[in-house]
Motif scaffolding. Structure first.
Motif, PDB file in Angstrom:
ATOM      1  N   THR A   1       0.905  -1.263  -0.114  1.00  0.00           N
ATOM      2  CA  THR A   1      -0.068   0.185  -0.228  1.00  0.00           C
ATOM      3  C   THR A   1       0.918   1.012   0.031  1.00  0.00           C
ATOM      4  O   THR A   1       0.631   2.117  -0.835  1.00  0.00           O
ATOM      5  CB  THR A   1      -0.962   0.031   1.215  1.00  0.00           C
ATOM      6  N   PHE A   2       1.887   1.100   0.834  1.00  0.00           N
ATOM      7  CA  PHE A   2       2.907   2.548   0.913  1.00  0.00           C
ATOM      8  C   PHE A   2       3.669   2.449  -0.549  1.00  0.00           C
ATOM      9  O   PHE A   2       3.655   3.628  -1.065  1.00  0.00           O
ATOM     10  CB  PHE A   2       3.698   2.081   1.896  1.00  0.00           C
ATOM     11  N   ARG A   3       4.064   1.353  -0.967  1.00  0.00           N
ATOM     12  CA  ARG A   3       4.789   1.705  -2.242  1.00  0.00           C
ATOM     13  C   ARG A   3       3.798   1.963  -3.412  1.00  0.00           C
ATOM     14  O   ARG A   3       4.171   3.023  -4.048  1.00  0.00           O
ATOM     15  CB  ARG A   3       5.270   0.191  -2.791  1.00  0.00           C
ATOM     16  N   ASP A   4       2.599   1.603  -3.290  1.00  0.00           N
ATOM     17  CA  ASP A   4       1.588   2.198  -4.311  1.00  0.00           C
ATOM     18  C   ASP A   4       1.288   3.705  -4.360  1.00  0.00           C
ATOM     19  O   ASP A   4       1.262   4.169  -5.128  1.00  0.00           O
ATOM     20  CB  ASP A   4       0.335   1.320  -4.172  1.00  0.00           C
ATOM     21  N   TYR A   5       1.285   4.108  -3.077  1.00  0.00           N
ATOM     22  CA  TYR A   5       1.060   5.459  -2.643  1.00  0.00           C
ATOM     23  C   TYR A   5       2.158   6.384  -3.338  1.00  0.00           C
ATOM     24  O   TYR A   5       2.135   7.125  -3.612  1.00  0.00           O
ATOM     25  CB  TYR A   5       0.992   5.835  -1.108  1.00  0.00           C
ATOM     26  N   VAL A   6       3.525   6.043  -2.985  1.00  0.00           N
ATOM     27  CA  VAL A   6       4.583   6.615  -3.265  1.00  0.00           C
ATOM     28  C   VAL A   6       4.940   6.852  -5.048  1.00  0.00           C
ATOM     29  O   VAL A   6       4.913   7.695  -5.440  1.00  0.00           O
ATOM     30  CB  VAL A   6       5.996   6.061  -2.919  1.00  0.00           C
ATOM     31  N   ALA A   7       4.292   5.669  -5.648  1.00  0.00           N
ATOM     32  CA  ALA A   7       4.469   5.689  -6.884  1.00  0.00           C
ATOM     33  C   ALA A   7       3.258   6.337  -7.757  1.00  0.00           C
ATOM     34  O   ALA A   7       3.573   7.162  -8.923  1.00  0.00           O
ATOM     35  CB  ALA A   7       4.236   3.909  -7.679  1.00  0.00           C
ATOM     36  N   GLU A   8       2.203   6.390  -7.196  1.00  0.00           N
ATOM     37  CA  GLU A   8       1.136   7.215  -7.620  1.00  0.00           C
ATOM     38  C   GLU A   8       1.042   8.807  -7.314  1.00  0.00           C
ATOM     39  O   GLU A   8       0.641   9.474  -8.044  1.00  0.00           O
ATOM     40  CB  GLU A   8      -0.320   6.640  -7.309  1.00  0.00           C
ATOM     41  N   LYS A   9       1.347   8.890  -6.168  1.00  0.00           N
ATOM     42  CA  LYS A   9       1.395  10.503  -5.590  1.00  0.00           C
ATOM     43  C   LYS A   9       2.492  11.247  -5.173  1.00  0.00           C
ATOM     44  O   LYS A   9       2.314  12.179  -4.963  1.00  0.00           O
ATOM     45  CB  LYS A   9       0.486  10.240  -4.140  1.00  0.00           C
ATOM     46  N   THR A  10       3.695  10.569  -5.591  1.00  0.00           N
ATOM     47  CA  THR A  10       4.926  11.457  -5.529  1.00  0.00           C
ATOM     48  C   THR A  10       5.872  11.071  -6.391  1.00  0.00           C
ATOM     49  O   THR A  10       5.737  10.306  -7.338  1.00  0.00           O
ATOM     50  CB  THR A  10       5.538  10.870  -3.922  1.00  0.00           C
ATOM     51  N   ASP A  11       6.781  11.787  -6.295  1.00  0.00           N
ATOM     52  CA  ASP A  11       8.051  12.053  -7.565  1.00  0.00           C
ATOM     53  C   ASP A  11       9.289  11.163  -6.659  1.00  0.00           C
ATOM     54  O   ASP A  11      10.462  11.537  -7.447  1.00  0.00           O
ATOM     55  CB  ASP A  11       8.461  13.323  -8.132  1.00  0.00           C
ATOM     56  N   TYR A  12       9.235  10.647  -5.758  1.00  0.00           N
ATOM     57  CA  TYR A  12      10.326  10.193  -5.082  1.00  0.00           C
ATOM     58  C   TYR A  12      11.177   8.971  -6.005  1.00  0.00           C
ATOM     59  O   TYR A  12      10.364   8.228  -6.469  1.00  0.00           O
ATOM     60  CB  TYR A  12      10.375   9.552  -3.537  1.00  0.00           C
ATOM     61  N   PRO A  13      12.441   8.901  -5.988  1.00  0.00           N
ATOM     62  CA  PRO A  13      13.296   8.122  -6.803  1.00  0.00           C
ATOM     63  C   PRO A  13      12.952   6.447  -6.230  1.00  0.00           C
ATOM     64  O   PRO A  13      12.633   6.448  -4.906  1.00  0.00           O
ATOM     65  CB  PRO A  13      14.671   8.515  -6.744  1.00  0.00           C
ATOM     66  N   ARG A  14      13.138   5.665  -7.027  1.00  0.00           N
ATOM     67  CA  ARG A  14      12.808   4.165  -6.793  1.00  0.00           C
ATOM     68  C   ARG A  14      13.658   3.795  -5.340  1.00  0.00           C
ATOM     69  O   ARG A  14      13.318   3.307  -4.541  1.00  0.00           O
ATOM     70  CB  ARG A  14      13.193   3.303  -7.969  1.00  0.00           C
TER      71      ARG A  14
ATOM     72  N   ALA B   1       7.226  11.419   6.519  1.00  0.00           N
ATOM     73  CA  ALA B   1       6.341  12.690   7.049  1.00  0.00           C
ATOM     74  C   ALA B   1       5.108  12.878   6.205  1.00  0.00           C
ATOM     75  O   ALA B   1       3.911  13.064   6.523  1.00  0.00           O
ATOM     76  CB  ALA B   1       7.154  13.774   7.264  1.00  0.00           C
ATOM     77  N   GLU B   2       5.473  12.768   5.026  1.00  0.00           N
ATOM     78  CA  GLU B   2       4.317  13.069   3.935  1.00  0.00           C
ATOM     79  C   GLU B   2       3.348  12.066   3.889  1.00  0.00           C
ATOM     80  O   GLU B   2       2.106  12.154   3.834  1.00  0.00           O
ATOM     81  CB  GLU B   2       4.912  13.194   2.370  1.00  0.00           C
ATOM     82  N   TRP B   3       3.894  10.751   4.049  1.00  0.00           N
ATOM     83  CA  TRP B   3       3.030   9.657   4.119  1.00  0.00           C
ATOM     84  C   TRP B   3       1.959   9.680   5.323  1.00  0.00           C
ATOM     85  O   TRP B   3       0.831   9.347   5.465  1.00  0.00           O
ATOM     86  CB  TRP B   3       3.982   8.215   4.133  1.00  0.00           C
ATOM     87  N   ALA B   4       2.628   9.983   6.404  1.00  0.00           N
ATOM     88  CA  ALA B   4       1.996  10.011   7.785  1.00  0.00           C
ATOM     89  C   ALA B   4       0.764  11.189   7.446  1.00  0.00           C
ATOM     90  O   ALA B   4      -0.328  10.904   8.088  1.00  0.00           O
ATOM     91  CB  ALA B   4       2.868  10.359   8.737  1.00  0.00           C
ATOM     92  N   VAL B   5       0.978  12.362   6.955  1.00  0.00           N
ATOM     93  CA  VAL B   5       0.024  13.445   6.671  1.00  0.00           C
ATOM     94  C   VAL B   5      -1.012  12.777   5.999  1.00  0.00           C
ATOM     95  O   VAL B   5      -2.037  12.863   6.243  1.00  0.00           O
ATOM     96  CB  VAL B   5       0.640  14.504   6.070  1.00  0.00           C
ATOM     97  N   PHE B   6      -0.709  12.095   4.726  1.00  0.00           N
ATOM     98  CA  PHE B   6      -1.740  11.400   3.922  1.00  0.00           C
ATOM     99  C   PHE B   6      -2.659  10.490   4.624  1.00  0.00           C
ATOM    100  O   PHE B   6      -3.780  10.377   4.620  1.00  0.00           O
ATOM    101  CB  PHE B   6      -1.055  10.589   2.835  1.00  0.00           C
TER     102      PHE B   6
END
Length: 417
Positions: free
Chosen positions: A360-373, A406-411
């Motif tokens: 779930t966390f990985r999907d969020y990063v891929a869909e909602k952020t631009d953080y590198p792999r 921190a961004e993930w926790a806010v989400f």
């Protein structure tokens, strides 16, 4: 046979200090050998026949036989041993060849007694300190009992060949691929252990896959069906977190920490307060508790610290999440049981799992952020597959991961609409 030298007393022998060979008498060819460092040992110099020297002349062949350290073997015992060696030489027996033959017989006896079952048991025992828990040992023993021992358990480990390994693997290679791979690792380790300990000599390890079994078995990636852990759609995470926070118990808090840190369930449930610095917002999980066996620094979001402080008020002892048994932590199974009592399912309608929360966390990063792999991989404590990439990346990208978590926790804490 050399002439027996003048017999020296114990005191006279002890007085010898200069490096070299000193005849001590009392037995044919017995000498005290003193090295430059001062080490003292007994040597019997005996004639064992003739040989042709570099000039083509036949001369007596002398050989030195070690009788033992002078620190351990007394002068009297050395004389008796030298006499026994002289008798053997006189009878035409080569003491060196006799010793080699005795060692070979002993080795043959050891090999004859060492079956695959016994070798595997010894290998697992030797590796217990490396494997993290009792279950790791039990799983390996179960694979061997179920799939290997019926085929090769009573075969001598010295006799194991490719055909034996294939007899074990072929029935499950395409139907239980993941188990077959793990079993192969245990068999490879078992045969390696047997080789190191002298139960198997002069043979390659037939349980190696690269450049050997890969010539007769298809690649595991070609035959195994990857089954993903059912994961909560990330859009539902805020609702899921509100549900957990409303439950207000240790299991719910542990699940919330799993969700906010993207750690594995056992890495959370087995946490100790000594690992966590709430003021610094830092959790250092020791290598002994990580799957990759590498220490993992976890940046704690403000929301995660708040959950830990709640838990600390209820459980100030050794374990962050104590279990029902005294002195034991909460089990990962307890978290799974809690999820079974909750209404959350994945996109296919399957009930979600604790491990699926990492997806779930990985999907969020891929869909909602631009953080590198690589930032995501570091956050998930995954091993870097590329050796080149691993060599150049010495750090753990902590500051970038801190911002991401921190961004993930806010989400995850988004209020309901």
């Amino acid at each position: 046979m050399p002439r027996t030298a003048k017999e020296l007393s114990v005191k006279a022998v002890a007085a010898r200090k200069e490096p070299g060979l000193h005849a001590v008498g009392g037995a044919p060819g017995l000498h005290l050998q003193i090295t430059e460092s001062g080490a003292r040992s007994w040597v019997a110099r005996l004639t064992v026949g003739t040989r042709t020297n570099a000039a083509g002349k036949v001369v007596q062949h002398r050989r030195d036989f070690g009788v033992g350290s002078a620190q351990v073997v007394t002068l009297a015992a050395a004389r008796e041993a030298a006499k026994a060696l002289a008798v053997k030489v006189r009878e035409g027996v080569d003491p060196v060849a006799e010793k080699i033959a005795a060692r070979s017989r002993a080795m043959a006896q050891r090999e004859a007694a060492m079956t695959v079952r016994k070798a595997a048991g010894a290998y697992i025992k030797a590796m217990q300190s490396k494997w993290k828990d009792k279950k790791a040992v039990e799983r390996r023993e179960s694979w061997l009992e179920t799939y290997a021992y019926p085929h090769i358990g009573d075969i001598l480990v010295a006799d194991i060949e490719l055909a034996h390994i294939l007899a074990v693997l072929k029935p499950i290679w395409e139907t239980k691929t993941e188990t077959a791979e793990k079993l192969l690792t245990v068999l490879r380790g078992t045969i390696g252990w047997a080789t190191v300990h002298g139960y198997r000599q002069g043979k390659e390890n037939p349980a190696r896959f690269k450049d050997f079994l890969d010539k007769v078995l298809p690649s595991p990636t070609k035959v195994k069906t990857v089954r993903h852990h059912p994961a909560l759609p990330f859009a539902q995470m805020p609702t899921f977190m509100r549900d957990l926070r409303a439950r207000n118990n240790s299991s719910a808090r542990a699940l919330a920490v799993v969700s906010l840190t993207a750690l594995r369930a056992s890495e959370v449930t087995e946490a100790k307060w000594s690992e966590i610095d709430l003021d610094a917002g830092l959790w250092v999980v020791p290598a002994s508790r990580m799957k990759m066996e590498v220490e993992h620094r976890v940046p704690l979001s403000r929301q995660c610290v708040a959950i830990f402080r709640e838990q600390l008020a209820e459980a100030p002892g050794e374990w962050v999440f104590p279990g029902t048994k005294p002195g034991k932590p909460l089990s990962s199974a307890a978290l799974l049981e809690m999820l079974k009592g909750m209404p959350y399912v994945d996109a296919k309608g399957e009930r979600i799992t604790t491990h699926g929360l990492r997806s779930t966390f990985r999907d969020y990063v891929a869909e909602k952020t631009d953080y590198p792999r690589e930032v995501v991989e570091m956050a998930l404590a995954h091993q870097i597959e590329s050796e080149v990439e691993a060599a150049y990346r010495r750090g753990d990208l902590f500051q970038k991961r801190k911002k991401l978590m921190a961004e993930w926790a806010v989400f995850c804490a988004k209020p309901a609409r």
